[in-house]
Each structure stands twice: as C-alpha cells, then as structure tokens.
Scaffold this motif. Structure first.
Motif, PDB file in Angstrom:
ATOM      1  N   GLU A 108      -3.109  -8.234  -2.299  1.00 49.13           N
ATOM      2  CA  GLU A 108      -2.394  -6.673  -2.059  1.00 49.13           C
ATOM      3  C   GLU A 108      -1.534  -6.482  -0.831  1.00 49.13           C
ATOM      4  N   ALA A 109      -1.877  -7.400   0.261  1.00 48.28           N
ATOM      5  CA  ALA A 109      -1.062  -7.218   1.464  1.00 48.28           C
ATOM      6  C   ALA A 109       0.343  -8.033   1.050  1.00 48.28           C
ATOM      7  N   ASN A 110       0.079  -9.302   0.302  1.00 45.24           N
ATOM      8  CA  ASN A 110       1.205  -9.883  -0.107  1.00 45.24           C
ATOM      9  C   ASN A 110       2.264  -9.281  -1.042  1.00 45.24           C
ATOM     10  N   LYS A 111       1.607  -8.499  -1.935  1.00 45.76           N
ATOM     11  CA  LYS A 111       2.449  -7.763  -2.921  1.00 45.76           C
ATOM     12  C   LYS A 111       3.022  -6.516  -2.131  1.00 45.76           C
ATOM     13  N   ILE A 112       2.517  -5.907  -1.046  1.00 48.10           N
ATOM     14  CA  ILE A 112       3.285  -4.890   0.107  1.00 48.10           C
ATOM     15  C   ILE A 112       4.473  -5.828   0.569  1.00 48.10           C
ATOM     16  N   LEU A 113       4.251  -6.893   1.119  1.00 43.30           N
ATOM     17  CA  LEU A 113       5.195  -7.551   1.726  1.00 43.30           C
ATOM     18  C   LEU A 113       6.661  -7.776   0.883  1.00 43.30           C
ATOM     19  N   LEU A 114       6.062  -8.306  -0.473  1.00 41.73           N
ATOM     20  CA  LEU A 114       7.209  -8.599  -1.251  1.00 41.73           C
ATOM     21  C   LEU A 114       7.848  -7.200  -1.693  1.00 41.73           C
ATOM     22  N   ASN A 115       7.180  -6.308  -1.616  1.00 37.79           N
ATOM     23  CA  ASN A 115       7.927  -4.870  -2.052  1.00 37.79           C
ATOM     24  C   ASN A 115       8.557  -4.400  -1.054  1.00 37.79           C
ATOM     25  N   MET A 116       8.282  -4.440   0.090  1.00 35.39           N
ATOM     26  CA  MET A 116       9.061  -4.215   1.297  1.00 35.39           C
ATOM     27  C   MET A 116      10.362  -4.884   1.489  1.00 35.39           C
ATOM     28  N   GLU A 117      10.288  -6.320   1.179  1.00 35.50           N
ATOM     29  CA  GLU A 117      11.342  -7.130   1.130  1.00 35.50           C
ATOM     30  C   GLU A 117      12.458  -6.749   0.395  1.00 35.50           C
ATOM     31  N   SER A 118      12.131  -6.537  -1.005  1.00 41.21           N
ATOM     32  CA  SER A 118      13.029  -6.192  -2.205  1.00 41.21           C
ATOM     33  C   SER A 118      13.542  -4.791  -2.197  1.00 41.21           C
ATOM     34  N   ASN A 119      12.814  -3.833  -1.449  1.00 36.14           N
ATOM     35  CA  ASN A 119      13.197  -2.300  -1.195  1.00 36.14           C
ATOM     36  C   ASN A 119      13.561  -1.800  -0.227  1.00 36.14           C
ATOM     37  N   HIS A 120      13.339  -2.638   0.956  1.00 41.08           N
ATOM     38  CA  HIS A 120      13.930  -1.950   2.091  1.00 41.08           C
ATOM     39  C   HIS A 120      15.444  -1.602   2.511  1.00 41.08           C
ATOM     40  N   LEU A 121      15.710  -0.518   3.095  1.00 41.51           N
ATOM     41  CA  LEU A 121      16.953  -0.042   3.272  1.00 41.51           C
ATOM     42  C   LEU A 121      17.614  -1.016   4.511  1.00 41.51           C
ATOM     43  N   GLN A 122      18.599  -1.738   4.404  1.00 43.64           N
ATOM     44  CA  GLN A 122      18.863  -2.487   5.702  1.00 43.64           C
ATOM     45  C   GLN A 122      19.252  -1.730   6.702  1.00 43.64           C
ATOM     46  N   GLU A 123      19.963  -0.207   6.587  1.00 46.13           N
ATOM     47  CA  GLU A 123      20.193   0.404   7.702  1.00 46.13           C
ATOM     48  C   GLU A 123      18.759   1.130   8.406  1.00 46.13           C
ATOM     49  N   CYS A 124      17.720   0.874   7.905  1.00 44.53           N
ATOM     50  CA  CYS A 124      16.394   1.468   8.456  1.00 44.53           C
ATOM     51  C   CYS A 124      15.476  -0.048   8.874  1.00 44.53           C
ATOM     52  N   GLY A 125      15.777  -0.850   8.131  1.00 39.85           N
ATOM     53  CA  GLY A 125      14.824  -2.059   8.429  1.00 39.85           C
ATOM     54  C   GLY A 125      13.255  -1.779   8.077  1.00 39.85           C
ATOM     55  N   ILE A 126      12.697  -2.677   8.617  1.00 40.99           N
ATOM     56  CA  ILE A 126      10.931  -2.548   8.250  1.00 40.99           C
ATOM     57  C   ILE A 126      10.319  -2.419   9.846  1.00 40.99           C
ATOM     58  N   ASN A 127       9.414  -1.339   9.639  1.00 37.57           N
ATOM     59  CA  ASN A 127       8.462  -1.107  11.050  1.00 37.57           C
ATOM     60  C   ASN A 127       7.239  -0.606  10.308  1.00 37.57           C
ATOM     61  N   TRP A 128       6.328  -0.276  11.328  1.00 39.82           N
ATOM     62  CA  TRP A 128       5.030  -0.124  11.053  1.00 39.82           C
ATOM     63  C   TRP A 128       4.982   1.150  10.245  1.00 39.82           C
ATOM     64  N   GLU A 129       6.024   2.299  10.071  1.00 44.56           N
ATOM     65  CA  GLU A 129       5.676   3.335   8.994  1.00 44.56           C
ATOM     66  C   GLU A 129       6.162   3.053   7.790  1.00 44.56           C
ATOM     67  N   THR A 130       7.118   1.916   7.679  1.00 44.25           N
ATOM     68  CA  THR A 130       7.378   1.315   6.543  1.00 44.25           C
ATOM     69  C   THR A 130       6.003   0.473   5.793  1.00 44.25           C
ATOM     70  N   ILE A 131       5.162  -0.037   6.454  1.00 39.31           N
ATOM     71  CA  ILE A 131       3.975  -0.511   6.058  1.00 39.31           C
ATOM     72  C   ILE A 131       2.933   0.503   5.668  1.00 39.31           C
ATOM     73  N   ASP A 132       3.013   1.701   6.543  1.00 37.38           N
ATOM     74  CA  ASP A 132       2.192   2.751   6.150  1.00 37.38           C
ATOM     75  C   ASP A 132       2.634   3.359   4.760  1.00 37.38           C
ATOM     76  N   TYR A 133       3.818   3.533   4.523  1.00 34.96           N
ATOM     77  CA  TYR A 133       4.404   4.023   3.344  1.00 34.96           C
ATOM     78  C   TYR A 133       3.913   3.373   2.127  1.00 34.96           C
TER      79      TYR A 133
END
Length: 65
Positions: A27-52
């Motif tokens: 499940e953690a790996n799935k979350i990482l892959l989703n974050m990579e695929s769907n993140h907004l470049q102008e916002c990046g990835i942070n702890w709040e992204t993981i929380d989402y």
C-alpha cells in the motif's frame, strides 16, 4: 547544479504509523506511485501530500466494506 529529493516507502510507512494508520508495504508503494504520477510540479511532494494519499486509502477501505 542539480538536487534530488527522494521519498521512500519508509517515509510513507513512518507517516502512517505516526497517524495511527496501519498499512502494508504494498500500500505504501502504491501511494508513492500515485504521488509520482499525480503531483503538481509547482507544489511538489511534502508530508501533507502523503497525508492526503493516506486519507484517500482510509476512505477507500471504508467504502469497500
């Protein structure tokens, strides 16, 4: 010059544990892959992204019963 910021499965597992959410490594790996695929470049990835994505996983679980 270049820099790289790396998020790992361990980061997702840590945050889930910190929030009292039990997840598997898969499940953690799935979350990482989703974050990579769907993140907004102008916002990046942070702890709040993981929380989402953790919240999204919990919501999926609630609806699957």
């Amino acid at each position: 010059m270049e820099i790289s910021i790396i998020w790992s499965t361990e980061d997702v597992l840590y945050q889930a544990k910190h929030r009292g959410i039990k997840i598997t490594e898969d499940e953690a790996n799935k979350i990482l892959l989703n974050m990579e695929s769907n993140h907004l470049q102008e916002c990046g990835i942070n702890w709040e992204t993981i929380d989402y994505y953790l919240d999204d996983l919990v919501e999926e679980r609630d609806y699957s019963y």
